[in-house]
Design a protein around this motif. Sequence first.
Motif, PDB file in Angstrom:
ATOM      1  N   PHE A  39       0.649  -1.122   0.004  1.00  0.00           N
ATOM      2  CA  PHE A  39       0.090   0.035  -0.075  1.00  0.00           C
ATOM      3  C   PHE A  39       1.019   1.424   0.170  1.00  0.00           C
ATOM      4  N   SER A  40       2.051   1.270   0.081  1.00  0.00           N
ATOM      5  CA  SER A  40       3.126   2.388  -0.268  1.00  0.00           C
ATOM      6  C   SER A  40       3.968   2.195  -1.451  1.00  0.00           C
ATOM      7  N   GLY A  41       3.461   1.206  -2.309  1.00  0.00           N
ATOM      8  CA  GLY A  41       4.050   1.223  -3.587  1.00  0.00           C
ATOM      9  C   GLY A  41       5.519   0.421  -3.545  1.00  0.00           C
ATOM     10  N   GLN A  42       5.920   0.045  -2.248  1.00  0.00           N
ATOM     11  CA  GLN A  42       7.348  -0.813  -2.583  1.00  0.00           C
ATOM     12  C   GLN A  42       7.196  -1.921  -3.130  1.00  0.00           C
ATOM     13  N   ILE A  43       6.087  -2.866  -2.948  1.00  0.00           N
ATOM     14  CA  ILE A  43       5.933  -4.109  -3.703  1.00  0.00           C
ATOM     15  C   ILE A  43       4.911  -3.925  -4.911  1.00  0.00           C
ATOM     16  N   LYS A  44       5.381  -4.306  -5.915  1.00  0.00           N
ATOM     17  CA  LYS A  44       4.564  -3.726  -7.154  1.00  0.00           C
ATOM     18  C   LYS A  44       3.881  -5.050  -7.924  1.00  0.00           C
ATOM     19  N   SER A  45       4.187  -6.125  -7.756  1.00  0.00           N
ATOM     20  CA  SER A  45       3.783  -7.382  -8.381  1.00  0.00           C
ATOM     21  C   SER A  45       3.319  -8.401  -7.369  1.00  0.00           C
ATOM     22  N   TRP A  46       2.532  -9.264  -7.884  1.00  0.00           N
ATOM     23  CA  TRP A  46       1.842 -10.264  -6.879  1.00  0.00           C
ATOM     24  C   TRP A  46       3.213 -11.403  -6.644  1.00  0.00           C
ATOM     25  N   ASN A  47       4.035 -11.671  -7.681  1.00  0.00           N
ATOM     26  CA  ASN A  47       4.892 -12.587  -7.347  1.00  0.00           C
ATOM     27  C   ASN A  47       6.203 -12.042  -6.655  1.00  0.00           C
ATOM     28  N   ASP A  48       6.120 -11.014  -6.157  1.00  0.00           N
ATOM     29  CA  ASP A  48       7.150 -10.309  -5.325  1.00  0.00           C
ATOM     30  C   ASP A  48       7.770 -11.560  -4.163  1.00  0.00           C
ATOM     31  N   PRO A  49       9.170 -11.680  -4.060  1.00  0.00           N
ATOM     32  CA  PRO A  49       9.526 -12.632  -3.248  1.00  0.00           C
ATOM     33  C   PRO A  49       9.020 -12.299  -1.767  1.00  0.00           C
ATOM     34  N   ALA A  50       8.752 -11.239  -1.371  1.00  0.00           N
ATOM     35  CA  ALA A  50       8.243 -11.099   0.014  1.00  0.00           C
ATOM     36  C   ALA A  50       6.807 -11.445   0.197  1.00  0.00           C
ATOM     37  N   VAL A  51       5.980 -11.612  -0.746  1.00  0.00           N
ATOM     38  CA  VAL A  51       4.555 -12.182  -0.716  1.00  0.00           C
ATOM     39  C   VAL A  51       4.640 -13.542  -0.965  1.00  0.00           C
ATOM     40  N   ALA A  52       5.694 -14.192  -1.890  1.00  0.00           N
ATOM     41  CA  ALA A  52       5.816 -15.605  -2.067  1.00  0.00           C
ATOM     42  C   ALA A  52       6.430 -16.403  -0.555  1.00  0.00           C
ATOM     43  N   ALA A  53       7.110 -15.538  -0.103  1.00  0.00           N
ATOM     44  CA  ALA A  53       7.623 -16.332   1.194  1.00  0.00           C
ATOM     45  C   ALA A  53       6.562 -16.691   2.103  1.00  0.00           C
ATOM     46  N   LEU A  54       5.645 -15.692   2.162  1.00  0.00           N
ATOM     47  CA  LEU A  54       4.352 -15.990   2.950  1.00  0.00           C
ATOM     48  C   LEU A  54       3.297 -17.050   2.572  1.00  0.00           C
ATOM     49  N   ASN A  55       3.598 -17.395   1.173  1.00  0.00           N
ATOM     50  CA  ASN A  55       2.718 -18.346   0.342  1.00  0.00           C
ATOM     51  C   ASN A  55       3.360 -19.571  -0.249  1.00  0.00           C
TER      52      ASN A  55
END
Length: 369
Positions: A157-173
């Motif tokens: 929500f601050s634009g630091q993560i821009k795509s759904w396959n970002d490693p930070a999101v992938a690590a949680l899933n």
Amino acid sequence: MKLQRHGVVLAIAAAGALLLSACGSDPTTAGSAGASSANSPAVDCSGKKNLNAEGSSAQKNAMDVFAQAYQAKCAGSNIAYNPTGSGAGVKQFTAGLVDFGGSDSALKESETAAAAARCQNNPAWNLPMVFGPIAVGYKLNGITDLTLNGETTAKIFSGQIKSWNDPAVAALNPGKTLPATPINVVFRSDDSGTTDNFQQYLTAASKGAWTKGAGKKFVGGVGSGAQGSAGVGQAIGATEGSIGYVELSFAQDNKLSMAKIDNGSGAVELNDQTVGKAIEAAKVKGQGNDLALDLNSVYGTTEAGAYPLILATYEIVCSKGYDADTAKAVKAFLTTAATDGQANLSQYGYAPLPAEFQQKLLTAVQAIA
């Protein structure tokens, strides 16, 4: 949150008329103490018949549910609630123009003196009667089970993560194949208590990833705005890859997927039980029967099984200072709201009160004089 109440009210009125004709001496409908049950304490219906209240629009549909329960409990008694917003509700209460106010936040220090003066130099109490979970709703083809945490949500929500396959999101899933779809953030374009609570959550839960502050205006600096909760829900549902924050009922109305939140103790989905656990974990910062909450204790909780993203709305009442008939009516309405009125809240996107918190409220309500 949508409530079609006219037919229900008419049905209640009709049922009440039949009950009166069949049982003319029924103590509840006759205006004295109502019958109690394990979940519904006795209610004294002998106070004034017409209450007036004003304030938070976030609790309007809950107030409609409470009004129906109140009419069923105390035949001939009514409440008129005007959803003009929290600020107006506090002002009308302190001016003595309504019997109690509805607010998305507890009285500010700058408001307590005026509230006490309205209450004949007695303290006003903040009673958190309505809790609404905020969903992180999204639309992503093939992904209906997604986990986020405070840090990743703040970065999205601050634009630091821009795509759904970002490693930070992938690590949680783990085990999920996330698409490279760009993330489309949707936020409330109008001033909103929902926005304020969401940004307070990001501040408390993001481990420093959210540095933009809170407030009723979205300050993330990314995405596209939509008017009102209905507009946000529709905008998310209309565009692949979208994500936004919205009250539960609007996420349900638009058939949005809703992210689980990992608060540090594992992924937690949004439901009555997990929201209830968060409410139970909330710390009271008020004194005695003033139940003003420290919501940062919820937003930053690591309690296992607690869904931390909630909005609390208060009824602002006089501890003392009402005339006798008004005090009886306020107590009757709030007792009914905290008990019978909780039964149907889930279907309108609110969270019923957990038992322990319900008892705190009932103790405070019964102390109103």
